[in-house]
Design a protein around this motif. Structure first.
Motif, mmCIF file in Angstrom:
data_model
loop_
_atom_site.group_PDB
_atom_site.id
_atom_site.type_symbol
_atom_site.label_atom_id
_atom_site.label_comp_id
_atom_site.label_asym_id
_atom_site.label_seq_id
_atom_site.Cartn_x
_atom_site.Cartn_y
_atom_site.Cartn_z
ATOM 1 N N GLU A 58 0.833 -1.216 0.000
ATOM 2 C CA GLU A 58 0.000 0.000 0.000
ATOM 3 C C GLU A 58 0.859 1.253 0.000
ATOM 4 O O GLU A 58 0.555 2.223 -0.709
ATOM 5 N N LYS B 295 -9.679 0.154 2.463
ATOM 6 C CA LYS B 295 -10.058 -1.182 2.010
ATOM 7 C C LYS B 295 -11.533 -1.148 1.605
ATOM 8 O O LYS B 295 -12.357 -0.529 2.298
ATOM 9 N N TYR C 97 -16.014 -5.796 -5.110
ATOM 10 C CA TYR C 97 -14.636 -6.263 -4.984
ATOM 11 C C TYR C 97 -14.504 -6.968 -3.639
ATOM 12 O O TYR C 97 -15.266 -6.678 -2.709
ATOM 13 N N PRO C 98 -13.518 -7.858 -3.488
ATOM 14 C CA PRO C 98 -13.269 -8.472 -2.175
ATOM 15 C C PRO C 98 -12.966 -7.413 -1.111
ATOM 16 O O PRO C 98 -12.442 -6.326 -1.425
ATOM 17 N N ASP C 99 -13.287 -7.735 0.132
ATOM 18 C CA ASP C 99 -13.157 -6.768 1.228
ATOM 19 C C ASP C 99 -11.749 -6.194 1.384
ATOM 20 O O ASP C 99 -11.583 -5.036 1.772
ATOM 21 N N ASP C 100 -10.721 -6.989 1.129
ATOM 22 C CA ASP C 100 -9.348 -6.537 1.359
ATOM 23 C C ASP C 100 -8.735 -5.807 0.158
ATOM 24 O O ASP C 100 -7.545 -5.479 0.165
ATOM 25 N N THR C 101 -9.534 -5.531 -0.867
ATOM 26 C CA THR C 101 -9.018 -4.843 -2.062
ATOM 27 C C THR C 101 -8.575 -3.425 -1.720
ATOM 28 O O THR C 101 -9.279 -2.679 -1.030
ATOM 29 N N LEU C 102 -7.388 -3.050 -2.237
ATOM 30 C CA LEU C 102 -6.851 -1.712 -2.002
ATOM 31 C C LEU C 102 -7.553 -0.690 -2.908
ATOM 32 O O LEU C 102 -7.704 -0.912 -4.115
ATOM 33 N N PRO D 203 -7.674 -4.086 -8.106
ATOM 34 C CA PRO D 203 -8.306 -5.388 -7.853
ATOM 35 C C PRO D 203 -7.333 -6.511 -7.528
ATOM 36 O O PRO D 203 -7.714 -7.473 -6.843
ATOM 37 N N ASP D 204 -6.095 -6.399 -7.995
ATOM 38 C CA ASP D 204 -5.129 -7.476 -7.760
ATOM 39 C C ASP D 204 -4.282 -7.253 -6.504
ATOM 40 O O ASP D 204 -3.394 -8.056 -6.208
ATOM 41 N N GLN E 149 -4.352 -7.010 -2.554
ATOM 42 C CA GLN E 149 -5.102 -7.271 -1.330
ATOM 43 C C GLN E 149 -4.272 -6.808 -0.127
ATOM 44 O O GLN E 149 -3.080 -7.090 -0.049
ATOM 45 N N PRO F 121 -4.850 -7.106 3.633
ATOM 46 C CA PRO F 121 -5.593 -7.516 4.839
ATOM 47 C C PRO F 121 -5.132 -6.818 6.108
ATOM 48 O O PRO F 121 -5.910 -6.696 7.064
#
Length: 238
Positions: free
Chosen positions: A2, A24, A40-45, A164-165, A167, A169
């Protein structure tokens, strides 16, 4: 990861008068109804992008001078679109999705709720009716408003950049600065924003470090169709 992405974004957009703040997707989705979720998944930046008062001189004017013959719609929207889309070039190995504040879905809903994104990213505090204990407005519809700790209301939320690529967490959430901290000031802010927004007094609810120039105030208070003339442009075609 990040931090590396944020540094590159700030290096590209900071000199143009933009701010970027990471969050996130899960933080955003957690405070909204499913109809407003980002898919998008929860942990997506993701990053929310703000324009500061200096964007007018650092980005808009140079863009207009360079692209004078290519401007066919709102100059600010086109300028922001150009610069945020250009971010993809500095991440050639990453997928970058861009959502602009002016984009809407077929249902007429906005593609994202800008003020919610700014709040969860810690960029600006989103003051709402629920933040005032003594509610004096009865049946009236009261809209909330974001206030930036440095610029007050003299800024705008322009879009989202999503990776999207990537993550993240373990990204830690930073709370926005509660710069309108008294009940009296919060009531005044919502009153000014909802019933006197045209005069812009709500923007100065706190002592600000920078505000729009007189030229910029004139530009944004002018009806959109007439703004082209202020920039030396001819009227765009419908």
């Amino acid at each position: 990861m990040e931090q590396r992405v944020a540094e590159r974004l700030r290096g590209a957009l900071g000199p143009l008068g933009f701010e970027v703040h990471a969050f996130k997707v899960g933080w955003y989705n957690a405070v909204l109804q499913p109809a407003f979720h980002l898919s998008y998944p929860d942990d997506t930046l993701a990053f929310v992008v703000l324009s500061t008062p200096s964007m007018f001189d650092k980005a808009l004017k140079p863009f207009v001078n360079k692209e004078r013959l290519k401007i066919i719609r709102d100059p600010v929207d086109q300028c922001v679109s150009h610069h945020l889309s250009s971010v993809k070039e500095i991440f050639p190995d990453q997928k970058v999705d861009v959502i602009f504040d002016y984009e809407i879905l077929p249902s007429r809903r906005p593609k994202f709720l800008a003020q919610t994104a700014a709040h969860v990213a810690g960029a600006a505090y989103y003051y709402q009716r629920k933040d005032v204990k003594l509610d004096l407005w009865g049946e009236k519809k009261i809209f909330g408003v974001c206030i930036h700790p440095r610029y007050g209301g003299w800024f705008a939320i322009r879009g989202l950049l999503l990776f999207p690529d990537v993550q993240v967490p373990f990204l830690e959430q930073s709370a926005p600065v509660d710069c309108v901290s008294t009940e009296q000031k919060r009531t005044e802010l919502l009153e000014l924003f909802n019933f006197h927004w045209q005069d812009g007094r709500y923007r100065d609810i706190i002592e600000v470090k920078e505000r729009y120039s007189e030229e910029q105030k004139t530009y944004f208070s002018t009806p959109p169709a007439e703004r082209f003339r202020l920039l030396g442009l001819t009227r765009f075609t419908e």
